[in-house]
Design a protein around this motif. Structure first.
Motif, PDB file in Angstrom:
ATOM      1  N   GLU A 125      27.608   1.232 -25.038  1.00  0.00           N
ATOM      2  CA  GLU A 125      27.209   0.561 -26.287  1.00  0.00           C
ATOM      3  C   GLU A 125      25.759   0.157 -25.989  1.00  0.00           C
ATOM      4  O   GLU A 125      25.727  -0.833 -25.483  1.00  0.00           O
ATOM      5  N   ALA A 126      24.800   0.636 -26.715  1.00  0.00           N
ATOM      6  CA  ALA A 126      23.323   0.477 -26.550  1.00  0.00           C
ATOM      7  C   ALA A 126      22.747   1.094 -27.345  1.00  0.00           C
ATOM      8  O   ALA A 126      23.109   2.089 -28.014  1.00  0.00           O
ATOM      9  N   ASP A 127      21.495   0.494 -27.735  1.00  0.00           N
ATOM     10  CA  ASP A 127      20.561   1.096 -28.910  1.00  0.00           C
ATOM     11  C   ASP A 127      19.776   2.406 -28.017  1.00  0.00           C
ATOM     12  O   ASP A 127      19.009   2.067 -26.804  1.00  0.00           O
ATOM     13  N   ALA A 128      19.653   3.419 -28.503  1.00  0.00           N
ATOM     14  CA  ALA A 128      18.968   4.628 -27.555  1.00  0.00           C
ATOM     15  C   ALA A 128      17.647   4.455 -27.673  1.00  0.00           C
ATOM     16  O   ALA A 128      16.939   4.931 -26.762  1.00  0.00           O
ATOM     17  N   GLY A 129      16.979   3.573 -28.393  1.00  0.00           N
ATOM     18  CA  GLY A 129      15.713   3.131 -28.500  1.00  0.00           C
ATOM     19  C   GLY A 129      15.289   2.318 -27.460  1.00  0.00           C
ATOM     20  O   GLY A 129      14.143   1.991 -26.977  1.00  0.00           O
ATOM     21  N   ASP A 130      16.151   1.621 -26.603  1.00  0.00           N
ATOM     22  CA  ASP A 130      15.907   0.739 -25.437  1.00  0.00           C
ATOM     23  C   ASP A 130      16.373   1.462 -24.053  1.00  0.00           C
ATOM     24  O   ASP A 130      17.478   1.594 -23.533  1.00  0.00           O
ATOM     25  N   ALA A 131      15.280   2.227 -23.595  1.00  0.00           N
ATOM     26  CA  ALA A 131      15.599   3.264 -22.628  1.00  0.00           C
ATOM     27  C   ALA A 131      15.914   2.458 -21.321  1.00  0.00           C
ATOM     28  O   ALA A 131      16.836   2.868 -20.518  1.00  0.00           O
ATOM     29  N   GLN A 132      15.363   1.349 -21.157  1.00  0.00           N
ATOM     30  CA  GLN A 132      15.357   0.397 -19.883  1.00  0.00           C
ATOM     31  C   GLN A 132      16.881   0.072 -19.941  1.00  0.00           C
ATOM     32  O   GLN A 132      17.288   0.120 -18.778  1.00  0.00           O
ATOM     33  N   LYS A 133      17.277  -0.353 -20.911  1.00  0.00           N
ATOM     34  CA  LYS A 133      18.800  -0.937 -20.841  1.00  0.00           C
ATOM     35  C   LYS A 133      19.641   0.138 -20.554  1.00  0.00           C
ATOM     36  O   LYS A 133      20.594   0.078 -19.844  1.00  0.00           O
ATOM     37  N   VAL A 134      19.601   1.250 -21.161  1.00  0.00           N
ATOM     38  CA  VAL A 134      20.158   2.313 -21.062  1.00  0.00           C
ATOM     39  C   VAL A 134      20.484   2.913 -19.580  1.00  0.00           C
ATOM     40  O   VAL A 134      21.436   2.917 -19.127  1.00  0.00           O
ATOM     41  N   LEU A 135      19.240   3.059 -19.068  1.00  0.00           N
ATOM     42  CA  LEU A 135      19.263   3.487 -17.812  1.00  0.00           C
ATOM     43  C   LEU A 135      19.749   2.639 -16.756  1.00  0.00           C
ATOM     44  O   LEU A 135      20.062   3.177 -15.776  1.00  0.00           O
ATOM     45  N   ALA A 136      19.705   1.261 -16.894  1.00  0.00           N
ATOM     46  CA  ALA A 136      20.279   0.424 -16.049  1.00  0.00           C
ATOM     47  C   ALA A 136      21.682   0.122 -16.148  1.00  0.00           C
ATOM     48  O   ALA A 136      22.217  -0.322 -15.210  1.00  0.00           O
ATOM     49  N   ALA A 137      22.369   0.744 -17.337  1.00  0.00           N
ATOM     50  CA  ALA A 137      23.768   0.084 -17.405  1.00  0.00           C
ATOM     51  C   ALA A 137      24.474   1.119 -16.472  1.00  0.00           C
ATOM     52  O   ALA A 137      24.394   1.969 -16.083  1.00  0.00           O
ATOM     53  N   PRO A 138      25.642   0.505 -16.062  1.00  0.00           N
ATOM     54  CA  PRO A 138      26.535   1.146 -15.126  1.00  0.00           C
ATOM     55  C   PRO A 138      27.183   2.308 -15.813  1.00  0.00           C
ATOM     56  O   PRO A 138      27.453   3.359 -14.979  1.00  0.00           O
ATOM     57  N   GLU A 139      27.380   2.466 -17.010  1.00  0.00           N
ATOM     58  CA  GLU A 139      27.873   3.778 -17.606  1.00  0.00           C
ATOM     59  C   GLU A 139      27.088   4.671 -17.425  1.00  0.00           C
ATOM     60  O   GLU A 139      27.483   6.018 -17.661  1.00  0.00           O
ATOM     61  N   VAL A 140      25.492   4.697 -17.255  1.00  0.00           N
ATOM     62  CA  VAL A 140      24.833   5.496 -17.058  1.00  0.00           C
ATOM     63  C   VAL A 140      24.415   5.573 -15.140  1.00  0.00           C
ATOM     64  O   VAL A 140      24.503   6.669 -14.698  1.00  0.00           O
ATOM     65  N   ARG A 141      24.064   4.583 -14.910  1.00  0.00           N
ATOM     66  CA  ARG A 141      23.838   4.428 -13.418  1.00  0.00           C
ATOM     67  C   ARG A 141      24.966   4.838 -12.374  1.00  0.00           C
ATOM     68  O   ARG A 141      24.603   5.655 -11.547  1.00  0.00           O
ATOM     69  N   ASP A 142      26.130   4.567 -12.764  1.00  0.00           N
ATOM     70  CA  ASP A 142      27.072   4.842 -11.558  1.00  0.00           C
ATOM     71  C   ASP A 142      27.665   6.433 -11.916  1.00  0.00           C
ATOM     72  O   ASP A 142      28.754   6.655 -11.438  1.00  0.00           O
ATOM     73  N   VAL A 143      27.384   6.724 -13.139  1.00  0.00           N
ATOM     74  CA  VAL A 143      27.987   8.261 -13.532  1.00  0.00           C
ATOM     75  C   VAL A 143      27.037   9.102 -13.036  1.00  0.00           C
ATOM     76  O   VAL A 143      27.448  10.403 -12.672  1.00  0.00           O
ATOM     77  N   LEU A 144      25.762   9.120 -13.651  1.00  0.00           N
ATOM     78  CA  LEU A 144      24.707  10.052 -13.418  1.00  0.00           C
ATOM     79  C   LEU A 144      23.993   9.908 -12.106  1.00  0.00           C
ATOM     80  O   LEU A 144      23.619   8.656 -11.647  1.00  0.00           O
ATOM     81  N   ASP A 145      23.671  11.081 -11.202  1.00  0.00           N
ATOM     82  CA  ASP A 145      22.738  10.941 -10.299  1.00  0.00           C
ATOM     83  C   ASP A 145      21.299  11.147 -11.069  1.00  0.00           C
ATOM     84  O   ASP A 145      20.920  12.495 -10.910  1.00  0.00           O
ATOM     85  N   LEU A 146      20.450   9.990 -11.185  1.00  0.00           N
ATOM     86  CA  LEU A 146      19.022  10.652 -11.812  1.00  0.00           C
ATOM     87  C   LEU A 146      18.171  11.120 -10.665  1.00  0.00           C
ATOM     88  O   LEU A 146      17.145  11.576 -10.962  1.00  0.00           O
ATOM     89  N   GLY A 147      18.491  11.346  -9.210  1.00  0.00           N
ATOM     90  CA  GLY A 147      17.665  11.990  -8.412  1.00  0.00           C
ATOM     91  C   GLY A 147      18.060  13.467  -8.619  1.00  0.00           C
ATOM     92  O   GLY A 147      17.195  14.160  -7.782  1.00  0.00           O
ATOM     93  N   ARG A 148      18.972  13.878  -9.311  1.00  0.00           N
ATOM     94  CA  ARG A 148      19.096  15.364  -9.651  1.00  0.00           C
ATOM     95  C   ARG A 148      18.827  15.597 -11.038  1.00  0.00           C
ATOM     96  O   ARG A 148      18.788  14.921 -11.805  1.00  0.00           O
ATOM     97  N   PRO A 149      18.630  16.734 -11.445  1.00  0.00           N
ATOM     98  CA  PRO A 149      18.341  17.158 -12.892  1.00  0.00           C
ATOM     99  C   PRO A 149      19.633  16.746 -13.817  1.00  0.00           C
ATOM    100  O   PRO A 149      20.812  16.809 -13.530  1.00  0.00           O
TER     101      PRO A 149
END
Length: 263
Positions: A125-149
């Motif tokens: 649950e986040a505003d797509a316009g707040d990229a920093q919040k989205v990218l720091a959230a565990p639902e993104v950080r712990d699911v996706l490996d941003l070091g890969r495509p």
């Protein structure tokens, strides 16, 4: 099959469930369907626009999967039903990982029920316009490996954001993506469609949908530093990775679509 709960039937019309109805899904209520019927009287093209966005998304996910991308971040995801990203991607990559983002708390609760029990799929649950919040959230950080495509899908969402917010957010997302990542955008336009322009500017009586209409020259700065893939800006439902494709002026689709790659 539906993941609705009894209390969902008591809520007002919800845009994500209305979208689901237009796609032929079952995760919508009587009031959603009644509201869609009212919309159809004012703006009969709504169903075609919803299906056009989804055709674009499906084509892009298929392309990225064929290129080896197996993790995805979808902004403004709504309800992950009706052949959504995780379903489509896992036909090719059974372990594909997906993070969905939506700002509507009711939608997020429902979406989490839809994907409950699926390893590697999360809803934030986040505003797509707040990229920093989205990218720091565990639902993104712990699911996706941003070091890969990663495949970033901004489908039918950026026309909700102001110019400044959209450009900043897309710049921040782009900066966080590894080389080889993909970015896909679909967006409303009034090109050859005065009905869309009229609908976008009418009083929506409290329904939170007042889209901005943009064209490529307005959105090109969002993709600075990337390489366009396939035909560039075209009619979203007609996007193809191979060869030319028409624009919305020729097709009347009312949608721009583009796919880019982080070099």
């Amino acid at each position: 099959m539906t993941d609705l709960e009894p209390e969902d039937e008591e809520t007002p019309p919800n845009m994500a469930r209305v979208f689901d109805h237009y796609l032929g899904g079952t995760d919508n209520t009587v009031v959603d369907r009644e509201f869609a019927a009212e919309v159809d009287h004012v703006f009969p093209a709504m169903g075609d626009l919803c299906r056009g966005h989804r055709r674009f998304s499906a084509a892009v996910v298929d392309r990225w999967c064929a290129q080896g991308i197996d993790q995805f971040l979808e902004l403004g995801a709504g309800l992950p039903t009706m052949d959504h990203v995780h379903t489509r991607a896992r036909r090719v990559h059974p372990g594909a990982r997906v993070s969905y983002v939506d700002t509507d708390p009711l939608v997020v609760v429902h979406a989490r029920r839809v994907v409950a029990g699926l390893d590697g799929v999360a809803v934030l649950e986040a505003d797509a316009g707040d990229a920093q919040k989205v990218l720091a959230a565990p639902e993104v950080r712990d699911v996706l490996d941003l070091g890969r495509p990663v495949g970033l899908l901004a489908v039918a969402v950026l026309h909700y954001l102001t110019d400044a917010v959209a450009e900043t957010a897309m710049r921040d997302y782009r900066a966080a993506l590894a080389p080889g990542s993909g970015i896909a955008v679909s967006h409303l336009t009034g090109v050859a469609r005065p009905d869309i322009h009229g609908w976008a500017t009418m009083n929506h009586s409290g329904w939170s949908y007042a889209p901005r209409l943009r064209d490529p020259e307005d959105m090109d700065p969002w993709l600075a530093g990337t390489e366009l893939e396939g035909p560039g800006w075209v009619s979203a439902p007609h996007w193809t990775p191979d060869g030319p494709a028409p624009g919305p002026a020729e097709t009347g689709s009312g949608l721009w679509g583009v796919v880019a790659r982080v070099p």
